[in-house]
Design an enzyme around this catalytic site. Structure first.
Site, PDB file in Angstrom:
ATOM      1  N   GLU A 115     -13.815  19.819  -4.696  1.00  0.00           N
ATOM      2  CA  GLU A 115     -14.774  18.714  -4.772  1.00  0.00           C
ATOM      3  C   GLU A 115     -15.850  18.831  -3.694  1.00  0.00           C
ATOM      4  OE1 GLU A 115     -15.421  16.416  -6.832  1.00  0.00           O
ATOM      5  OE2 GLU A 115     -13.716  16.559  -8.206  1.00  0.00           O
TER       6      GLU A 115
ATOM      7  N   GLU B  83     -18.220  21.593  -4.764  1.00  0.00           N
ATOM      8  CA  GLU B  83     -19.071  21.222  -5.892  1.00  0.00           C
ATOM      9  C   GLU B  83     -20.171  20.260  -5.474  1.00  0.00           C
ATOM     10  OE1 GLU B  83     -15.763  21.622  -9.513  1.00  0.00           O
ATOM     11  OE2 GLU B  83     -16.494  19.655  -8.889  1.00  0.00           O
ATOM     12  N   GLU B  84     -19.845  19.292  -4.614  1.00  0.00           N
ATOM     13  CA  GLU B  84     -20.813  18.248  -4.272  1.00  0.00           C
ATOM     14  C   GLU B  84     -21.798  18.674  -3.194  1.00  0.00           C
ATOM     15  OE1 GLU B  84     -19.025  14.499  -3.434  1.00  0.00           O
ATOM     16  OE2 GLU B  84     -18.080  14.325  -5.411  1.00  0.00           O
TER      17      GLU B  84
END
Length: 276
Positions: free
Chosen positions: A158, A161-162
């Site tokens: 996460e 990805e962010e």
């Protein structure tokens, strides 16, 4: 466990083919197209047959291509158990009375990432969708654990990805359980500490409005954080972890269980365990 069923074999056998499970039930997997009327007839005779055999639960897995068989199954008394993008699982309880079949999965698992650099700055983002859109609130990167994905892997994914930041998982610092949060499911949220391996932020254009490194004190001073008891606890935990109070979370250790030789992560307080 499952068994394939096609129209010709079912017609010859007069029953739907199934595989016995470990709990006195039977599992049928439909793979080939079948006329709904034929399916209804075979289903009725099969239930009678399984009842005579003393079977309990009947599970029928219907791929999305055979959605036309849902109606006859429901008319025969089958209920929806769960659905995935490419199939629907229906279930029937033969004995009557209290149904002891296991319910569908009741929880969704989420992760939040506490990532701090050497300047005592934390990695924060602003989302461009959901309830935080347009609020100006800075938050830790968060997300949902995918099916078959470990908590420690999901947290690293996460963040990558962010923000494009590479990280190393350190610990689970705390977790929270809440209910009726997503389609009436319960939610378990894990606060995870990650160590940054890179520092150049490139935000995810589709979901993230902004991303930056921010002093922990500045993050904690946000009015929204100050008003939320949970977030205040999170700030206290993170401060204790990087301070001198000696807060210890839970680190992942690969191990096996009595049910499987496959390796799984077991999260424990390795620091205090070593001190014993």
């Amino acid at each position: 466990m499952s068994a394939s069923v096609n129209s010709s074999s079912a017609t010859v056998n007069k029953f739907l083919n199934g595989i016995n499970d470990n709990y006195g039930g039977v599992v049928v997997q439909m793979n080939e197209p079948m006329d709904p009327q034929l399916f209804a007839s075979l289903l009725k005779s099969s239930i009678s047959h399984w009842r005579q055999q003393g079977k309990k639960g009947v599970w029928i897995k219907l791929p999305i291509e055979l959605a036309n068989l849902v109606e006859p199954a429901v008319k025969e008394g089958f209920l929806f158990h769960h659905a995935e993008p490419n199939y629907l699982m229906l279930v029937y309880w033969i004995p009557g009375g209290a149904n002891t079949l296991p319910a569908n999965a009741s929880h969704r698992v989420g992760v939040g990432a506490f990532v701090m650099n050497g300047k005592r700055e934390v990695l924060v983002v602003q989302e461009n969708s959901g309830r935080f859109r347009g609020t100006g609130i800075w938050k830790f990167p968060t997300g949902v654990v995918d099916e078959g994905e470990d908590i420690c892997v999901a947290a690293v994914r996460e963040v990558k990805e962010e923000t494009s930041i590479d990280t190393e998982f350190v610990e689970v610092l705390a977790f929270r359980q809440s209910h009726r949060s997503f389609f009436e499911k319960s939610d378990i949220f894990f606060l995870c500490m990650l160590r940054p391996l890179s520092f150049d932020i490139q935000k995810q254009e589709s979901e993230i409005e902004a991303a930056q490194w921010m002093p922990l004190e500045e993050y904690a001073a946000q009015p929204y954080v100050q008003k939320q008891e949970l977030l205040k606890y999170i700030v206290d935990i993170c401060s204790a972890k990087v301070g001198t109070r000696g807060y210890h979370g839970f680190s992942p250790v690969l191990t096996t269980s009595a049910f499987s030789d496959e390796k799984h992560y077991f999260y424990l307080n390795s620091v205090d365990l070593k001190r014993q």
